[in-house]
Design an enzyme around this catalytic site. Structure first.
Site, PDB file in Angstrom:
ATOM      1  N   CYS A 190      28.622  27.705  47.859  1.00  0.00           N
ATOM      2  CA  CYS A 190      29.169  28.846  47.120  1.00  0.00           C
ATOM      3  C   CYS A 190      28.212  30.044  47.240  1.00  0.00           C
ATOM      4  O   CYS A 190      27.008  29.902  46.996  1.00  0.00           O
ATOM      5  CB  CYS A 190      29.349  28.454  45.657  1.00  0.00           C
ATOM      6  SG  CYS A 190      29.897  29.817  44.615  1.00  0.00           S
TER       7      CYS A 190
ATOM      8  N   CYS B 159      26.677  30.716  43.594  1.00  0.00           N
ATOM      9  CA  CYS B 159      25.790  29.807  42.850  1.00  0.00           C
ATOM     10  C   CYS B 159      25.111  28.750  43.707  1.00  0.00           C
ATOM     11  O   CYS B 159      24.295  27.988  43.211  1.00  0.00           O
ATOM     12  CB  CYS B 159      26.557  29.133  41.713  1.00  0.00           C
ATOM     13  SG  CYS B 159      27.662  27.819  42.270  1.00  0.00           S
TER      14      CYS B 159
ATOM     15  N   CYS C 186      35.096  27.277  42.634  1.00  0.00           N
ATOM     16  CA  CYS C 186      33.827  26.539  42.585  1.00  0.00           C
ATOM     17  C   CYS C 186      33.717  25.841  41.233  1.00  0.00           C
ATOM     18  O   CYS C 186      33.887  26.467  40.189  1.00  0.00           O
ATOM     19  CB  CYS C 186      32.661  27.511  42.770  1.00  0.00           C
ATOM     20  SG  CYS C 186      31.046  26.756  42.484  1.00  0.00           S
TER      21      CYS C 186
ATOM     22  N   CYS D 104      30.511  27.500  39.142  1.00  0.00           N
ATOM     23  CA  CYS D 104      30.487  28.861  38.583  1.00  0.00           C
ATOM     24  C   CYS D 104      31.888  29.430  38.341  1.00  0.00           C
ATOM     25  O   CYS D 104      32.014  30.516  37.784  1.00  0.00           O
ATOM     26  CB  CYS D 104      29.692  29.805  39.475  1.00  0.00           C
ATOM     27  SG  CYS D 104      30.529  30.247  41.007  1.00  0.00           S
TER      28      CYS D 104
ATOM     29  N   CYS E 218      42.033  26.773  52.482  1.00  0.00           N
ATOM     30  CA  CYS E 218      41.981  28.073  53.131  1.00  0.00           C
ATOM     31  C   CYS E 218      41.025  28.947  52.307  1.00  0.00           C
ATOM     32  O   CYS E 218      41.357  29.362  51.185  1.00  0.00           O
ATOM     33  CB  CYS E 218      43.408  28.638  53.129  1.00  0.00           C
ATOM     34  SG  CYS E 218      43.585  30.108  54.114  1.00  0.00           S
TER      35      CYS E 218
HETATM   36 FE    FE Z   1      29.814  28.710  42.572  1.00  0.00          FE
END
Ligand code: FE
Length: 181
Positions: free
Chosen positions: A94, A97, A143, A146, A166
């Site tokens: 991510c 984060c 995610c 976060c 995607c």
């Molecule tokens: Fe994240």
């Protein structure tokens, strides 16, 4: 008088017997509670520890374009993302984060114009949200740590999962696997 004493003794013994026969079930109940507590702890360990930040804090951490996609559920233009054509071996994390999200081993060319994967690195790395925007019913992928918007998942992916994650390149960073490992 003796007769009453014997009756009291017998009642006491009977009471003790009842308590004794109850105690194993009480113990198993207690164990069940302990088991449930243990399971809860295990679940907590397996679940991602969520990061909570205010939008002002995210604005300081992310670029304006990252903020638009990750926090405002935007979409980068197809065929423009930095990882669309990336074929290196490693882990996509991510961008907000650092949570590990997708492995290069599950990346494939979907022709969509966005990096596509057929599964995340683990069940706990992402969360799913029903997205009814733009007159469609889609499954948004965020995610798990976060809550940042990553993209969407569709059912037209390849085997073995049949899923197509995607994902916006801008929601990702890439950790290249060291050669020789
Ligand atoms: Fe994240």
């Amino acid at each position: 008088m003796k007769k009453y004493i014997w009756i009291i003794i017998l009642i006491a013994l009977g009471f003790a017997f009842v308590c004794n026969t109850n105690s194993p079930s009480a113990a198993s109940e207690s164990m069940a509670v302990n088991d449930s507590t243990q399971n809860k702890k295990t679940d907590e360990r397996e679940n991602m520890v969520e990061i909570k930040k205010s939008e002002e804090e995210w604005k300081k951490i992310l670029t304006p374009e990252q903020y638009r996609v990750l926090r405002e559920k935007g979409t980068e233009r197809p065929f423009t993302g930095k990882f669309y054509k990336n074929e290196e071996t490693g882990i996509y994390v991510c961008a907000a984060c650092g949570n590990e999200l997708f492995s290069s081993e599950t990346k494939y060319e979907s022709g969509s114009g966005w990096p596509s994967y057929w599964q995340p690195v683990s069940e706990n790395s992402v969360r799913y949200v029903t997205d009814t925007s733009h007159g469609m019913i889609r499954t948004e992928v965020v995610c798990a740590r976060c809550g940042g918007h990553l993209g969407h998942v569709f059912d037209d992916g390849p085997a073995p999962t049949g899923k197509r994650y995607c994902i916006n390149s801008i929601s990702l960073d890439f950790k290249k696997k060291d050669s020789g490992k």
